[in-house]
Design a protein around this motif. Sequence first.
Motif, PDB file in Angstrom:
ATOM      1  N   PHE A 385      27.164  35.975  38.485  1.00 38.49           N
ATOM      2  CA  PHE A 385      27.826  35.316  37.349  1.00 38.49           C
ATOM      3  C   PHE A 385      27.358  33.878  37.192  1.00 38.49           C
ATOM      4  N   ASP A 386      27.850  33.268  36.154  1.00 31.70           N
ATOM      5  CA  ASP A 386      27.568  31.863  35.897  1.00 31.70           C
ATOM      6  C   ASP A 386      28.915  31.158  35.806  1.00 31.70           C
ATOM      7  N   GLU A 387      29.219  30.382  36.839  1.00 30.93           N
ATOM      8  CA  GLU A 387      30.563  29.819  36.891  1.00 30.93           C
ATOM      9  C   GLU A 387      30.798  28.746  35.847  1.00 30.93           C
ATOM     10  N   ARG A 388      29.740  28.352  35.165  1.00 30.84           N
ATOM     11  CA  ARG A 388      29.927  27.349  34.113  1.00 30.84           C
ATOM     12  C   ARG A 388      30.639  27.953  32.909  1.00 30.84           C
ATOM     13  N   ILE A 389      30.571  29.283  32.822  1.00 28.30           N
ATOM     14  CA  ILE A 389      31.269  29.948  31.723  1.00 28.30           C
ATOM     15  C   ILE A 389      32.758  29.976  32.034  1.00 28.30           C
ATOM     16  N   PRO A 390      33.581  29.479  31.112  1.00 28.34           N
ATOM     17  CA  PRO A 390      35.023  29.409  31.405  1.00 28.34           C
ATOM     18  C   PRO A 390      35.595  30.798  31.678  1.00 28.34           C
ATOM     19  N   GLY A 391      36.399  30.887  32.688  1.00 26.96           N
ATOM     20  CA  GLY A 391      37.057  32.154  33.003  1.00 26.96           C
ATOM     21  C   GLY A 391      36.200  33.112  33.810  1.00 26.96           C
ATOM     22  N   ALA A 392      34.934  32.765  34.020  1.00 30.17           N
ATOM     23  CA  ALA A 392      34.059  33.708  34.725  1.00 30.17           C
ATOM     24  C   ALA A 392      34.532  33.938  36.148  1.00 30.17           C
ATOM     25  N   ALA A 393      34.889  32.869  36.827  1.00 32.54           N
ATOM     26  CA  ALA A 393      35.280  33.003  38.232  1.00 32.54           C
ATOM     27  C   ALA A 393      36.499  33.895  38.392  1.00 32.54           C
ATOM     28  N   GLU A 394      37.466  33.733  37.499  1.00 38.03           N
ATOM     29  CA  GLU A 394      38.659  34.595  37.573  1.00 38.03           C
ATOM     30  C   GLU A 394      38.269  36.055  37.381  1.00 38.03           C
ATOM     31  N   ARG A 395      37.376  36.296  36.418  1.00 37.91           N
ATOM     32  CA  ARG A 395      36.946  37.680  36.165  1.00 37.91           C
ATOM     33  C   ARG A 395      36.253  38.251  37.391  1.00 37.91           C
ATOM     34  N   VAL A 396      35.493  37.398  38.044  1.00 35.07           N
ATOM     35  CA  VAL A 396      34.789  37.842  39.242  1.00 35.07           C
ATOM     36  C   VAL A 396      35.780  38.282  40.319  1.00 35.07           C
ATOM     37  N   LEU A 397      36.806  37.487  40.519  1.00 33.73           N
ATOM     38  CA  LEU A 397      37.789  37.840  41.535  1.00 33.73           C
ATOM     39  C   LEU A 397      38.502  39.132  41.169  1.00 33.73           C
ATOM     40  N   ASP A 398      38.806  39.305  39.887  1.00 33.00           N
ATOM     41  CA  ASP A 398      39.442  40.558  39.444  1.00 33.00           C
ATOM     42  C   ASP A 398      38.534  41.749  39.689  1.00 33.00           C
ATOM     43  N   CYS A 399      37.276  41.574  39.319  1.00 29.12           N
ATOM     44  CA  CYS A 399      36.293  42.649  39.490  1.00 29.12           C
ATOM     45  C   CYS A 399      36.161  42.997  40.963  1.00 29.12           C
ATOM     46  N   GLY A 400      36.077  41.966  41.790  1.00 29.68           N
ATOM     47  CA  GLY A 400      35.953  42.182  43.229  1.00 29.68           C
ATOM     48  C   GLY A 400      37.156  42.924  43.788  1.00 29.68           C
ATOM     49  N   GLU A 401      38.322  42.533  43.334  1.00 33.35           N
ATOM     50  CA  GLU A 401      39.535  43.174  43.827  1.00 33.35           C
ATOM     51  C   GLU A 401      39.547  44.650  43.438  1.00 33.35           C
ATOM     52  N   GLU A 402      39.107  44.951  42.213  1.00 34.04           N
ATOM     53  CA  GLU A 402      39.085  46.350  41.770  1.00 34.04           C
ATOM     54  C   GLU A 402      38.109  47.177  42.593  1.00 34.04           C
ATOM     55  N   ILE A 403      36.986  46.574  42.938  1.00 32.91           N
ATOM     56  CA  ILE A 403      36.014  47.287  43.771  1.00 32.91           C
ATOM     57  C   ILE A 403      36.602  47.543  45.156  1.00 32.91           C
ATOM     58  N   MET A 404      37.293  46.564  45.696  1.00 27.79           N
ATOM     59  CA  MET A 404      37.925  46.752  47.009  1.00 27.79           C
ATOM     60  C   MET A 404      38.948  47.878  46.954  1.00 27.79           C
ATOM     61  N   ARG A 405      39.704  47.920  45.881  1.00 24.23           N
ATOM     62  CA  ARG A 405      40.697  48.990  45.723  1.00 24.23           C
ATOM     63  C   ARG A 405      40.020  50.351  45.696  1.00 24.23           C
ATOM     64  N   ALA A 406      38.880  50.402  45.005  1.00 24.67           N
ATOM     65  CA  ALA A 406      38.148  51.675  44.929  1.00 24.67           C
ATOM     66  C   ALA A 406      37.737  52.130  46.325  1.00 24.67           C
ATOM     67  N   CYS A 407      37.359  51.188  47.175  1.00 25.76           N
ATOM     68  CA  CYS A 407      36.978  51.537  48.557  1.00 25.76           C
ATOM     69  C   CYS A 407      38.163  52.114  49.305  1.00 25.76           C
ATOM     70  N   VAL A 408      39.304  51.455  49.174  1.00 26.97           N
ATOM     71  CA  VAL A 408      40.495  51.917  49.890  1.00 26.97           C
ATOM     72  C   VAL A 408      40.930  53.281  49.368  1.00 26.97           C
ATOM     73  N   GLU A 409      40.868  53.450  48.050  1.00 23.46           N
ATOM     74  CA  GLU A 409      41.266  54.734  47.463  1.00 23.46           C
ATOM     75  C   GLU A 409      40.370  55.873  47.924  1.00 23.46           C
ATOM     76  N   ALA A 410      39.134  55.545  48.257  1.00 24.06           N
ATOM     77  CA  ALA A 410      38.212  56.577  48.731  1.00 24.06           C
ATOM     78  C   ALA A 410      38.389  56.842  50.224  1.00 24.06           C
TER      79      ALA A 410
END
Lengths: 482, 403
Positions: A385-410
């Motif tokens: 990502f490019d953290e200079r884009i507003p809101g990008a970092a938050e989206r990254v954390l959300d995306c990361g959390e969803e991926i982690m959930r997918a691991c646990v669900e599997a």
Amino acid sequence: MTIAIPPQAISELQRATAPERVLSAPEDLLVFEYDATIERGTPTVVVLPDSAEEIAAILRIARRYDLPVIPRGAGTGLSGGAVSAVGGVLIVMTRMNRILDVDIDNQTALVQPGVVNLELSKAVAKDGLYYAPDPSSQRACTIGGNVAENAGGPHCLAYGVTTNHVLGLEVVLADGSIVWTGGAARDLPGYDLTGAIVGSEGTLCIVTRALVRLMRLPESTRTLLAIFESIEDATNAVTAIIAAGLIPAALEMLDNAIIQAVEPAFHVGYPLDAGAVLLIEVEGLQEATAEDAVKARAICLESGAREVREAVDAAARERLWAGRKGAISAIGRIVPSYYVLDGVVPRTKLPEVMARVAEISERHGLPVANVFHAGDGNLHPNILFDERIPGAAERVLDCGEEIMRACVEAGGTITGEHGVGLEKRDFMPWIFTEADMKAMQRLKAVFAADERFNPCKAFPTSKGCGEIHSRALQAFGSDAVI
Amino acid sequence: MAASPSIAALESELRGLAPAGALSEGTAALAVDGIVPSLTARPTDITQVAGILQACDEHGAAVIARGGGNHSALGMPPARFDLALDLSALNRIAEYEPADLTVTVEAGVLLSQVQETLAAHGQWLPLDPPGDGSIGGLLAANRSGPARMAFGSARDLVIGLEAATAAGHLVKSGGRVVKNVAGYDLAKLHIGGLGSLGVIVQATFKVVPLPAAVSEITLAGPLPSLMSTSLQVRNRGLAAQSLVLRGGSEGYSLQVRLAGGSAAVDRSRRETEAIADDAGLSRVEAGPAPGPAAVRIRASARPTSVANLVEAFTAAEAAVEAYPTAGIVIGRMRDASPATVEALRSRCVAAGGALVLEDAPQDLKRAVGVWGLPGADFALMQRLKQQFDPNDTLSPGRFVGGL
């Protein structure tokens, strides 16, 4: 945000160690604020001890002044474990970097925690030995840090992780007592405290010496590069290799996004148009590696590999590995920022989870570059990502959390080798119940380590830990790596 | 000192919990070191275990778990023993995905059953202690066999564990995947803990493929030559799954089990024979496995101390079995005096190891102690016991230092 420290405490720390080894000027503290993530935390004071006795004294002083303590190795961690969450005394172990003894016949080494992982292997190579756990940061990371995180690495597929190689530990407890657990003899009577300390993320005690197991260097090593059109084909090959009963010494995957970053930088021979490549290494007797290489090649081709190449000599093998081990750092060439994830799934679930990762990535509009220990199901999706884009970092954390959930669900887990640290405390309830975590927390009492001993790490947020992540997001610089 | 438990009150509470037929009077067959429990409970699922322990804890009753009873002899005589917790009905293989090379089993499953299930898919759990036993018992006693030289012991093979605590909670650590650093590794504490911190109810293991080829060769000759042969086999990285040294006053033999791909095994066999010829060793038939003995001692030490300990055990008239590269020496005797065992123990300790009296008549156990003196970290162990079993409900008095 940091805790104040009275001047007497500083003098006491200086008397316990040496004036030049106690740092409190802001420009000195800056260097110790971070690790290999975007987590940032300013310690109140940094101390660099030379011995277990000095550490004991430091801990007693910290206790008397009610100061948090944070042990730190080289600061290469990927979960915020060595970052001071709320201020306090940062105890940097890097001066204690000697190999104290190598016992060739018994295949053990006694080391101080500041010994760099690769340096240990290099030091014993002349005796035909090496230290097997090989995290990608091994040129910089220390044994003490490896012990704290139960570090892995590509070769852990065949040889196990740090905990399988630690026989004994000398540790200093929060009350200043110095204790040995374990030893050179296996199965010593009593509880395996050594085993409980490994992977405890510096929250129970501070390791001042480690007795580790060494392995014999293998007679033969063969390294293959299997080239696939898609991640799907590559993950199917991984599943097929393991299911066929072939356990390579290492089985790593790199996808196209990573290849795009690595190849122009390292020129290792990864095809720029490959969907994914597998780096497969087999070790052992000549006869065994010859047979295993043939088998691995056949399975890859059956799974749709376009081509399977073999490294012809040590130099070629080095190049292939340089691409893998340098992969994360190479990402910095193509994007301003990236977030390294660490999750594990059962190997049979790899194809399905990697498809979910791709879907999650697309939905969030964030590209993901995958380089990971496919053989043991340990994913490292890196969100670009490019953290200079507003809101990008938050989206990254959300995306990361969803991926982690997918691991646990599997059926997997939230961390295979980087640790829970600051980063994933609040994910712990996904995989452990209250009762599980309460039982684990009892170890803090056993080691007389209260919440000031490396606070805000490894377990869900307690009061006073605050919103560390959001503070880090605000502190983003243009070279942020989380 | 705990007051005598009210067995009648405990019994009536347990009857409320357990399905009919799972609770009955203790019998002599369930005795541990001659102490017969008043009650025995045989839960049929994991949650019942937690309820039973909680009830016992509340009533001050002491519990010792058992699967097949193969390891009940290990440990000091219990300080108290009121209820035998029979886990033989927890006998499900809970999860097994061959392509993942992991298996999850309940504590009452026998090792032989696990191996049979895995063998059907060309796999095995590389734990090979002599004899059979329940998974729970094997883990609580930290049993291992000679394959540990290639695969490690139980602490290296368990990737997830569930245990029931005295307070009646089911506690998990680890998981079902081979890489996992989330949470503290409580499994390490339960394995070899003789049930004193919790009752193991389920465990997940990583398993390995069965070898394509196996070849065994037994060599006989002088002890130093057998020892040097072992080291050479190890140092050359030959495909050895296990090395077992056996013998005593009549002489020694080394049983070498080679396993792996056929070309690797052929090469390893040729080289082992060459090493043996150079060392003047002769080839012999494999001897019978050692039979049961009234006294069994087990030393752990650095590999370089093994020869020394083998000689000392032989001088004490023990039939010896050793895993030279793992630093384990086992001695079996018809009888032994306290002085003999103590002398052997001193030798082990001087070599940086320990000697455990694994099986012995009660009076010998009491005279010399099963575990030897606790180590420098005993205070931590005491605190661990205090934290997990404050009322001393679980297997009291049997473990190291009287824990």
